[in-house]
Write a protein that holds these residues in place. Structure first.
Motif, PDB file in Angstrom:
ATOM      1  N   TYR A  42       0.855  -1.162   0.020  1.00 37.28           N
ATOM      2  CA  TYR A  42      -0.197   0.034  -0.099  1.00 37.28           C
ATOM      3  C   TYR A  42       0.747   1.304  -0.072  1.00 37.28           C
ATOM      4  O   TYR A  42       0.550   2.162  -0.764  1.00 37.28           O
ATOM      5  N   ALA A  43       1.791   1.320   0.658  1.00 38.11           N
ATOM      6  CA  ALA A  43       2.775   2.302   0.855  1.00 38.11           C
ATOM      7  C   ALA A  43       3.462   2.646  -0.498  1.00 38.11           C
ATOM      8  O   ALA A  43       3.993   3.855  -0.565  1.00 38.11           O
ATOM      9  N   HIS A  44       3.526   1.845  -1.423  1.00 42.96           N
ATOM     10  CA  HIS A  44       4.237   2.011  -2.641  1.00 42.96           C
ATOM     11  C   HIS A  44       3.321   2.450  -3.811  1.00 42.96           C
ATOM     12  O   HIS A  44       3.620   2.581  -4.939  1.00 42.96           O
ATOM     13  N   PHE A  45       1.946   2.731  -3.375  1.00 42.04           N
ATOM     14  CA  PHE A  45       0.977   3.444  -4.187  1.00 42.04           C
ATOM     15  C   PHE A  45       1.161   4.813  -3.642  1.00 42.04           C
ATOM     16  O   PHE A  45       0.826   5.332  -2.410  1.00 42.04           O
ATOM     17  N   SER A  46       1.159   5.869  -4.788  1.00 45.22           N
ATOM     18  CA  SER A  46       1.468   7.251  -4.150  1.00 45.22           C
ATOM     19  C   SER A  46       0.017   7.926  -3.749  1.00 45.22           C
ATOM     20  O   SER A  46      -1.148   7.242  -4.185  1.00 45.22           O
ATOM     21  N   PRO A  47      -0.010   9.096  -2.906  1.00 41.96           N
ATOM     22  CA  PRO A  47      -1.473   9.524  -2.528  1.00 41.96           C
ATOM     23  C   PRO A  47      -2.334   9.765  -3.885  1.00 41.96           C
ATOM     24  O   PRO A  47      -3.439   9.361  -3.755  1.00 41.96           O
ATOM     25  N   GLY A  48      -1.648  10.184  -4.879  1.00 40.01           N
ATOM     26  CA  GLY A  48      -2.739  10.472  -6.226  1.00 40.01           C
ATOM     27  C   GLY A  48      -3.161   9.092  -6.574  1.00 40.01           C
ATOM     28  O   GLY A  48      -4.399   8.989  -6.975  1.00 40.01           O
ATOM     29  N   GLU A  49      -2.239   8.031  -6.740  1.00 40.40           N
ATOM     30  CA  GLU A  49      -2.945   6.797  -7.134  1.00 40.40           C
ATOM     31  C   GLU A  49      -3.804   6.238  -6.175  1.00 40.40           C
ATOM     32  O   GLU A  49      -4.941   5.687  -6.846  1.00 40.40           O
ATOM     33  N   ARG A  50      -3.727   6.489  -5.046  1.00 41.54           N
ATOM     34  CA  ARG A  50      -4.723   5.781  -3.827  1.00 41.54           C
ATOM     35  C   ARG A  50      -5.990   6.509  -4.189  1.00 41.54           C
ATOM     36  O   ARG A  50      -7.043   5.847  -4.197  1.00 41.54           O
ATOM     37  N   MET A  51      -5.938   7.973  -4.449  1.00 42.92           N
ATOM     38  CA  MET A  51      -7.122   8.812  -4.513  1.00 42.92           C
ATOM     39  C   MET A  51      -8.014   8.298  -5.828  1.00 42.92           C
ATOM     40  O   MET A  51      -9.041   8.198  -5.776  1.00 42.92           O
ATOM     41  N   GLU A  79       4.647   2.165  -7.507  1.00 43.60           N
ATOM     42  CA  GLU A  79       6.080   2.805  -7.657  1.00 43.60           C
ATOM     43  C   GLU A  79       7.127   1.304  -7.929  1.00 43.60           C
ATOM     44  O   GLU A  79       8.213   1.833  -8.372  1.00 43.60           O
ATOM     45  N   LEU A  80       6.651   0.195  -7.738  1.00 47.22           N
ATOM     46  CA  LEU A  80       7.132  -0.934  -7.909  1.00 47.22           C
ATOM     47  C   LEU A  80       7.124  -1.570  -9.383  1.00 47.22           C
ATOM     48  O   LEU A  80       5.777  -1.807  -9.725  1.00 47.22           O
ATOM     49  N   ASP A  81       7.971  -1.934  -9.963  1.00 41.69           N
ATOM     50  CA  ASP A  81       7.866  -2.685 -11.261  1.00 41.69           C
ATOM     51  C   ASP A  81       7.299  -3.952 -11.088  1.00 41.69           C
ATOM     52  O   ASP A  81       6.668  -4.857 -11.896  1.00 41.69           O
ATOM     53  N   GLY A  82       7.834  -4.543 -10.011  1.00 36.31           N
ATOM     54  CA  GLY A  82       7.506  -5.817  -9.397  1.00 36.31           C
ATOM     55  C   GLY A  82       7.997  -6.178  -8.069  1.00 36.31           C
ATOM     56  O   GLY A  82       8.825  -5.441  -7.718  1.00 36.31           O
ATOM     57  N   ILE A  83       7.796  -7.363  -7.541  1.00 35.29           N
ATOM     58  CA  ILE A  83       8.063  -7.763  -6.134  1.00 35.29           C
ATOM     59  C   ILE A  83       8.496  -9.199  -6.199  1.00 35.29           C
ATOM     60  O   ILE A  83       8.261  -9.914  -7.143  1.00 35.29           O
ATOM     61  N   ILE A  84       9.407  -9.700  -5.172  1.00 40.24           N
ATOM     62  CA  ILE A  84       9.743 -11.033  -5.019  1.00 40.24           C
ATOM     63  C   ILE A  84       8.383 -11.800  -4.757  1.00 40.24           C
ATOM     64  O   ILE A  84       7.702 -11.282  -4.010  1.00 40.24           O
ATOM     65  N   SER A  85       8.072 -12.972  -5.320  1.00 37.51           N
ATOM     66  CA  SER A  85       7.082 -13.501  -5.033  1.00 37.51           C
ATOM     67  C   SER A  85       6.476 -13.911  -3.505  1.00 37.51           C
ATOM     68  O   SER A  85       7.681 -14.100  -2.824  1.00 37.51           O
ATOM     69  N   GLU A  86       5.307 -13.653  -2.994  1.00 40.80           N
ATOM     70  CA  GLU A  86       5.006 -13.764  -1.763  1.00 40.80           C
ATOM     71  C   GLU A  86       3.630 -14.422  -1.501  1.00 40.80           C
ATOM     72  O   GLU A  86       2.920 -14.403  -2.589  1.00 40.80           O
ATOM     73  N   GLY A  87       3.466 -14.850  -0.387  1.00 37.99           N
ATOM     74  CA  GLY A  87       2.115 -15.483  -0.393  1.00 37.99           C
ATOM     75  C   GLY A  87       0.795 -14.634  -0.395  1.00 37.99           C
ATOM     76  O   GLY A  87       0.936 -13.297  -0.190  1.00 37.99           O
ATOM     77  N   ILE A  88      -0.143 -14.948  -0.945  1.00 41.43           N
ATOM     78  CA  ILE A  88      -1.374 -14.234  -1.077  1.00 41.43           C
ATOM     79  C   ILE A  88      -2.361 -14.674  -0.412  1.00 41.43           C
ATOM     80  O   ILE A  88      -2.872 -15.789  -0.353  1.00 41.43           O
ATOM     81  N   ALA A  89      -3.242 -13.781   0.246  1.00 42.10           N
ATOM     82  CA  ALA A  89      -4.528 -13.847   1.063  1.00 42.10           C
ATOM     83  C   ALA A  89      -5.473 -13.943   0.292  1.00 42.10           C
ATOM     84  O   ALA A  89      -5.669 -13.263  -0.732  1.00 42.10           O
ATOM     85  N   TYR A  90      -6.709 -14.498   0.392  1.00 45.19           N
ATOM     86  CA  TYR A  90      -7.849 -14.456  -0.006  1.00 45.19           C
ATOM     87  C   TYR A  90      -8.561 -13.027  -0.004  1.00 45.19           C
ATOM     88  O   TYR A  90      -8.594 -12.390   1.180  1.00 45.19           O
ATOM     89  N   GLY A  91      -8.778 -12.359  -1.135  1.00 42.46           N
ATOM     90  CA  GLY A  91      -9.320 -11.058  -1.174  1.00 42.46           C
ATOM     91  C   GLY A  91      -8.301 -10.005  -1.607  1.00 42.46           C
ATOM     92  O   GLY A  91      -8.702  -8.967  -1.602  1.00 42.46           O
ATOM     93  N   ALA A  92      -6.858 -10.484  -1.628  1.00 39.84           N
ATOM     94  CA  ALA A  92      -5.892  -9.518  -1.947  1.00 39.84           C
ATOM     95  C   ALA A  92      -6.129  -8.917  -3.300  1.00 39.84           C
ATOM     96  O   ALA A  92      -6.621  -9.607  -4.422  1.00 39.84           O
ATOM     97  N   ILE A  93      -5.840  -7.654  -3.500  1.00 39.23           N
ATOM     98  CA  ILE A  93      -6.067  -6.837  -4.646  1.00 39.23           C
ATOM     99  C   ILE A  93      -4.809  -6.710  -5.287  1.00 39.23           C
ATOM    100  O   ILE A  93      -4.097  -5.765  -4.814  1.00 39.23           O
ATOM    101  N   GLN A  94      -4.487  -7.409  -6.399  1.00 34.95           N
ATOM    102  CA  GLN A  94      -3.018  -7.320  -7.057  1.00 34.95           C
ATOM    103  C   GLN A  94      -3.394  -6.288  -8.361  1.00 34.95           C
ATOM    104  O   GLN A  94      -4.301  -6.257  -8.876  1.00 34.95           O
ATOM    105  N   VAL A  95      -1.989  -5.577  -8.596  1.00 38.41           N
ATOM    106  CA  VAL A  95      -2.267  -4.561  -9.592  1.00 38.41           C
ATOM    107  C   VAL A  95      -1.135  -4.766 -10.685  1.00 38.41           C
ATOM    108  O   VAL A  95       0.106  -4.408 -10.515  1.00 38.41           O
ATOM    109  N   PRO A  96      -1.483  -5.563 -11.737  1.00 42.62           N
ATOM    110  CA  PRO A  96      -0.243  -5.783 -12.729  1.00 42.62           C
ATOM    111  C   PRO A  96       0.050  -4.646 -13.418  1.00 42.62           C
ATOM    112  O   PRO A  96      -0.391  -3.547 -13.301  1.00 42.62           O
TER     113      PRO A  96
END
Length: 314
Positions: free
Chosen positions: A188-197, A225-242
């Motif tokens: 969440y912190a890697h989405f700018s305030p403008g993108e969150r808005m 702000e991230l191009d990608g991340i190291i793969s990590e566990g995913i919870a039900y309901g997670a919202i990913q942004v490709p």
């Protein structure tokens, strides 16, 4: 003592609450897409919460009863009929040997649940019968197959029960536009305030690309702000942004790890409401927190626990 499948329909699956404790070896949970409807179906029959049911996706399932029993229908209105007579959801029905239960196509919602008194009797694999077709796990014989013509689904005979129905005020309207809370988490912190808005002020539409793995939404794209991340566990309901900026809400048959940035997560109950929306439905998000999700769940659990049966007619 069983239901014989006369028509397997579009996608009818045996489900229980899910297969837990194996995500570390790549086995997803599975389970009902709409937990709200699933748990109410068992509660209306006074079944154990873990009792197996049939999840009818889209419709067209046909069953023949080979023994007397009592069933509950919840979730989507798929134009169900018992011996040709309309059977509305969110109530119980007495079923006699020789009765036919048939589902049409969606009137409201996408996924209906059929519970039987005492629960169905499928094979259990890794502690669950939850059907995950992609993994070849669960279902009637444990091999992850959807229900098909000729299958026989076992259950125990039961004595007649008092007919019950869910109070009308508790029945969700799946045709309404949906507004759901997002718990900020992951990146969440890697989405700018403008993108969150943009994300929280905009409206998204359910695309054609939806299934039990995930719901792809369309709307104004957002970027991390991230191009990608190291793969990590995913919870039900997670919202990913490709990379195309279009959110994907990950559902019950999701992959267990992923490398896309994620802006947050829906609660299980909210994800279940999303699972009842089809292509073209409008979705809006608002900023929520864990305390709100916990309160939502506590209220739901209290309603289940304190529910008292009420006459629902013949």
């Amino acid at each position: 003592m069983s239901f014989e499948v006369l028509d397997g329909g579009m996608l009818a699956l045996l489900q229980d609450p899910g297969r837990y404790g194996y995500q570390h070896i790549g086995v997803t949970t599975g389970g009902p897409m709409d937990e709200h409807a699933f748990r109410w179906a068992n509660r209306l029959l006074a079944n154990p919460p873990e009792a197996a049911q049939i999840e009818i996706n889209i419709g067209k399932l046909g069953l023949l009863a080979h023994e007397d029993t009592c069933i509950a229908l919840t979730g989507a209105d798929l134009g169900a009929r018992i011996n040709g007579k309309a059977a509305v959801p969110w109530r119980t029905y007495h079923i006699q040997r020789g009765d036919r239960i048939e589902f049409g196509m969606p009137v409201a919602g996408l996924r209906a649940y059929l519970a039987v008194a005492g629960g169905l009797k499928p094979v259990i694999k890794l502690g669950s019968c939850a059907t995950v077709v992609r993994e070849g796990l669960g279902g009637l014989d444990g091999r992850g197959q959807k229900l098909a013509k000729g299958d026989c689904i076992g259950f125990d005979r039961c004595h007649k029960k008092t007919m019950t129905s869910l109070p009308i005020g508790e029945v969700p309207d799946y045709n309404e536009d949906l507004q759901v809370g997002v718990i900020p988490s992951y990146q969440y912190a890697h989405f700018s305030p403008g993108e969150r808005m943009k994300f929280f002020s905009g409206s998204y539409e359910v695309s054609q690309r939806i299934d039990r793995m995930g719901y792809r939404l369309t709307g104004e794209p957002i970027a991390s702000e991230l191009d990608g991340i190291i793969s990590e566990g995913i919870a039900y309901g997670a919202i990913q942004v490709p990379s195309d900026g279009q959110p994907i809400v990950l559902m019950k048959d999701r992959q267990t790890i992923g490398g896309y940035p994620k802006i947050g997560c829906l609660s299980a109950l909210d994800a279940g409401q999303l699972a009842q929306r089809g292509p073209g439905a409008k979705i809006r998000f608002y900023l929520a927190d864990v305390a709100e999700a916990e309160a939502q769940r506590a209220i739901f659990n209290h309603k289940l626990e304190t529910f008292k049966t009420s006459l629902a007619g013949p």
